[in-house]
Motif scaffolding. Structure first.
Motif, PDB file in Angstrom:
ATOM      1  N   UNK A  34       0.841  -1.201   0.000  1.00 27.17           N
ATOM      2  CA  UNK A  34       0.000   0.000   0.000  1.00 27.17           C
ATOM      3  C   UNK A  34       0.880   1.256   0.000  1.00 27.17           C
ATOM      4  N   UNK A  35       1.900   1.243   0.864  1.00 24.41           N
ATOM      5  CA  UNK A  35       2.782   2.403   0.944  1.00 24.41           C
ATOM      6  C   UNK A  35       3.534   2.608  -0.363  1.00 24.41           C
ATOM      7  N   UNK A  36       3.982   1.489  -0.986  1.00 21.48           N
ATOM      8  CA  UNK A  36       4.723   1.609  -2.243  1.00 21.48           C
ATOM      9  C   UNK A  36       3.856   2.279  -3.286  1.00 21.48           C
ATOM     10  N   UNK A  37       2.561   1.878  -3.354  1.00 20.28           N
ATOM     11  CA  UNK A  37       1.679   2.493  -4.348  1.00 20.28           C
ATOM     12  C   UNK A  37       1.482   3.972  -4.048  1.00 20.28           C
ATOM     13  N   UNK A  38       1.236   4.265  -2.766  1.00 13.24           N
ATOM     14  CA  UNK A  38       0.995   5.671  -2.417  1.00 13.24           C
ATOM     15  C   UNK A  38       2.232   6.520  -2.696  1.00 13.24           C
ATOM     16  N   UNK A  46       0.636  13.856  -7.257  1.00 12.60           N
ATOM     17  CA  UNK A  46       0.057  14.971  -6.498  1.00 12.60           C
ATOM     18  C   UNK A  46       0.948  16.196  -6.585  1.00 12.60           C
ATOM     19  N   UNK A  47       2.255  15.949  -6.448  1.00 11.15           N
ATOM     20  CA  UNK A  47       3.210  17.057  -6.502  1.00 11.15           C
ATOM     21  C   UNK A  47       3.121  17.746  -7.856  1.00 11.15           C
ATOM     22  N   UNK A  48       2.881  16.932  -8.884  1.00 13.58           N
ATOM     23  CA  UNK A  48       2.846  17.467 -10.242  1.00 13.58           C
ATOM     24  C   UNK A  48       1.591  18.310 -10.480  1.00 13.58           C
ATOM     25  N   UNK A  49       0.444  17.906  -9.902  1.00 13.49           N
ATOM     26  CA  UNK A  49      -0.780  18.615 -10.253  1.00 13.49           C
ATOM     27  C   UNK A  49      -1.218  19.621  -9.201  1.00 13.49           C
ATOM     28  N   UNK A  53       2.169  22.540  -1.844  1.00 18.11           N
ATOM     29  CA  UNK A  53       1.662  22.160  -0.526  1.00 18.11           C
ATOM     30  C   UNK A  53       2.862  21.816   0.351  1.00 18.11           C
ATOM     31  N   UNK A  54       2.712  22.040   1.669  1.00 15.17           N
ATOM     32  CA  UNK A  54       3.874  21.810   2.532  1.00 15.17           C
ATOM     33  C   UNK A  54       3.648  20.663   3.525  1.00 15.17           C
ATOM     34  N   UNK A  55       2.515  19.973   3.413  1.00 15.30           N
ATOM     35  CA  UNK A  55       2.328  18.795   4.271  1.00 15.30           C
ATOM     36  C   UNK A  55       2.605  17.541   3.457  1.00 15.30           C
ATOM     37  N   UNK A  56       2.463  16.383   4.073  1.00 17.66           N
ATOM     38  CA  UNK A  56       2.581  15.130   3.327  1.00 17.66           C
ATOM     39  C   UNK A  56       1.174  14.550   3.179  1.00 17.66           C
ATOM     40  N   UNK A  57       0.549  14.729   2.014  1.00 19.17           N
ATOM     41  CA  UNK A  57      -0.849  14.298   1.850  1.00 19.17           C
ATOM     42  C   UNK A  57      -1.017  12.791   2.054  1.00 19.17           C
ATOM     43  N   UNK A  58       0.073  12.031   1.854  1.00 16.59           N
ATOM     44  CA  UNK A  58      -0.022  10.575   2.013  1.00 16.59           C
ATOM     45  C   UNK A  58      -0.205  10.242   3.500  1.00 16.59           C
ATOM     46  N   UNK A  78      -9.934   6.886  -0.236  1.00 18.40           N
ATOM     47  CA  UNK A  78      -9.002   7.849   0.335  1.00 18.40           C
ATOM     48  C   UNK A  78      -9.136   9.220  -0.328  1.00 18.40           C
ATOM     49  N   UNK A  79      -8.932  10.243   0.479  1.00 21.71           N
ATOM     50  CA  UNK A  79      -8.875  11.608  -0.056  1.00 21.71           C
ATOM     51  C   UNK A  79      -7.567  12.206   0.454  1.00 21.71           C
ATOM     52  N   UNK A  80      -6.832  12.888  -0.418  1.00 21.34           N
ATOM     53  CA  UNK A  80      -5.529  13.415  -0.035  1.00 21.34           C
ATOM     54  C   UNK A  80      -5.593  14.930   0.131  1.00 21.34           C
ATOM     55  N   UNK A  81      -5.581  15.400   1.373  1.00 18.94           N
ATOM     56  CA  UNK A  81      -5.663  16.846   1.587  1.00 18.94           C
ATOM     57  C   UNK A  81      -4.295  17.507   1.396  1.00 18.94           C
ATOM     58  N   UNK A  82      -4.260  18.609   0.646  1.00 21.92           N
ATOM     59  CA  UNK A  82      -3.017  19.351   0.445  1.00 21.92           C
ATOM     60  C   UNK A  82      -3.106  20.641   1.238  1.00 21.92           C
ATOM     61  N   UNK A  83      -2.152  20.837   2.145  1.00 20.57           N
ATOM     62  CA  UNK A  83      -2.228  21.988   3.033  1.00 20.57           C
ATOM     63  C   UNK A  83      -1.073  22.936   2.796  1.00 20.57           C
TER      64      UNK A  83
END
Lengths: 197, 196
Positions: A34-38, A46-49, A53-58, A78-83
């Motif tokens: 799971x971690x490898x996929x994330x 996520x970084x590309x689009x 963001x300065x948190x780790x959305x994973x 799952x939802x990945x919040x970018x802060x």
């Protein structure tokens, strides 16, 4: 008769041992997989689009219930919040839909203030390699700034967006997945923002 | 010295997929890049060594009538282990090889060695046989992949070897190209051994 019993016992024993061995291996590799996929697929996309963001959305992933599957178990999405500075400014939502050669998994980044799509990226796919590759950036760019509340669609489906020529099924798959992701976001926006705090 | 013989026969005398024309489908599919070829070769080596050792250790308790079914259970178990481990720890390779990892189950090499060798020989010899053939398969895949990668991309294992003016020969990357280069290598090998 004795030979028969021997065969049955040997096959049964071997299957049981193999089954136990594999379930042990599954338990050991489940989290790393799971971690490898994330980390290898979701994080770079996520970084590309989503810029800046300065948190780790994973690490901050929110898991929401999205109904039940046909066996009555909860479907967890799952939802990945970018802060930025501790405040959520965008979320990444994934969804998949059938393309030409299997499921296409896409990640949609949505600006939570304007409720508009920031960008769309393909996570995994099994489409024919090379077909539609050239038009892909153009097609994906067409999703930018679309409001999630307004319906959007491909021209062949009566909408306004041009698909990738020669890759109609892939275009439709990406469109369906993007709609699914935005639909999920619209339905669950409040609970997403509440649990992201 | 028998151990050494069984080990080295896989490098030339019985090198798969050339000499034993087995395991061709994945060989053609993964030999477009050297990195894929090596990963696939090592995965097959692991499965071959483990299944050979286990089958030869169990050869006296396996009932002859159901031996093939038992071989398949053993091979399949190790293949699934390889699949889960690559998925968890070498994700890029897992993505590149895709369906060809689970397909090792129906690859004729592990099953063939189980039936033809491990079922009749001791544990050490079976270990040597599995290791030798597995490494031989890796070498063969690497050679085929090196040729195809140089012609199609101009690199070997990702390192640029052709000048930047080199026009890629894309045919080498496609499936028909794989057949042609496999055929050429096979022909050259037969030519070399017929002269002896």
């Amino acid at each position: 008769m004795r030979e028969m019993i021997k065969m049955v016992v040997a096959l049964t024993l071997l299957s049981v041992i193999s089954g136990f061995g594999l379930s042990a291996m599954y338990a050991v590799t489940k989290e790393p997989i799971k971690m490898a996929e994330l980390n290898q697929v979701y994080a770079p996309k996520l970084k590309q689009i989503v810029p800046g963001f300065d948190n780790d959305p994973i690490v901050d992933t929110i898991e929401l219930k999205a109904g039940k599957d046909d066996k009555g178990r909860d479907i967890i999405r799952p939802v990945f919040p970018c802060k930025k500075g501790g405040e959520v400014f965008a979320v990444g939502v994934d969804a998949s839909a059938g393309g030409f050669g299997g499921n296409i998994k896409v990640l949609v980044a949505i600006d939570v203030k304007t409720d508009a799509i920031m960008d769309v990226a393909i996570l995994t796919h099994t489409e024919t390699k090379g077909v539609g590759t050239k038009q892909e950036p153009v097609y994906l760019a067409a999703f930018k700034q679309l409001k999630v509340a307004d319906p959007f669609d491909l021209k062949v489906n009566g909408g306004k967006i041009d698909g990738m020529s020669g890759a109609t099924f892939s275009s439709k798959g990406i469109m369906a997945a993007a709609k699914d992701a935005t639909g999920f976001y619209v339905k669950n926006k409040d609970s997403i923002l509440n649990s992201a705090k | 010295m028998r151990f050494f013989q069984e080990l080295t026969k896989g490098f030339w005398k019985e090198i798969p997929p050339f000499r034993l024309v087995l395991g061709l489908c994945p060989a053609l599919a993964v030999s477009d890049l050297c990195s894929k070829a090596i990963g696939m070769g090592l995965a097959v080596t692991f499965v071959l060594v483990c299944s050979n050792v286990l089958i030869s250790a169990m050869r006296n308790v396996i009932p002859p009538k159901v031996r093939i079914a038992m071989f398949i259970i053993i091979v399949a178990t190790f293949v699934v282990i390889v699949e889960m481990v690559t998925h968890a720890f070498v994700y890029p390779l897992y993505q590149q090889l895709g369906i060809f990892i689970p397909l090792i189950v129906v690859n004729c090499i592990p099953l063939g060695r189980a039936e033809a060798f491990a079922n009749k020989n001791g544990v050490m010899l079976s270990f040597a046989d599995g290791l030798g053939l597995g490494l031989g398969y890796t070498i063969a895949l690497f050679v085929l992949a090196a040729i195809r990668e140089v012609l199609a991309v101009g690199t070997i294992y990702g390192y640029q070897v052709m000048a930047s003016s080199f026009k890629p020969f894309l045919f080498a990357k496609e499936a028909p190209g794989a057949f042609v280069f496999l055929g050429i290598l096979l022909g050259l090998m037969n030519l070399a051994s017929s002269k002896k």
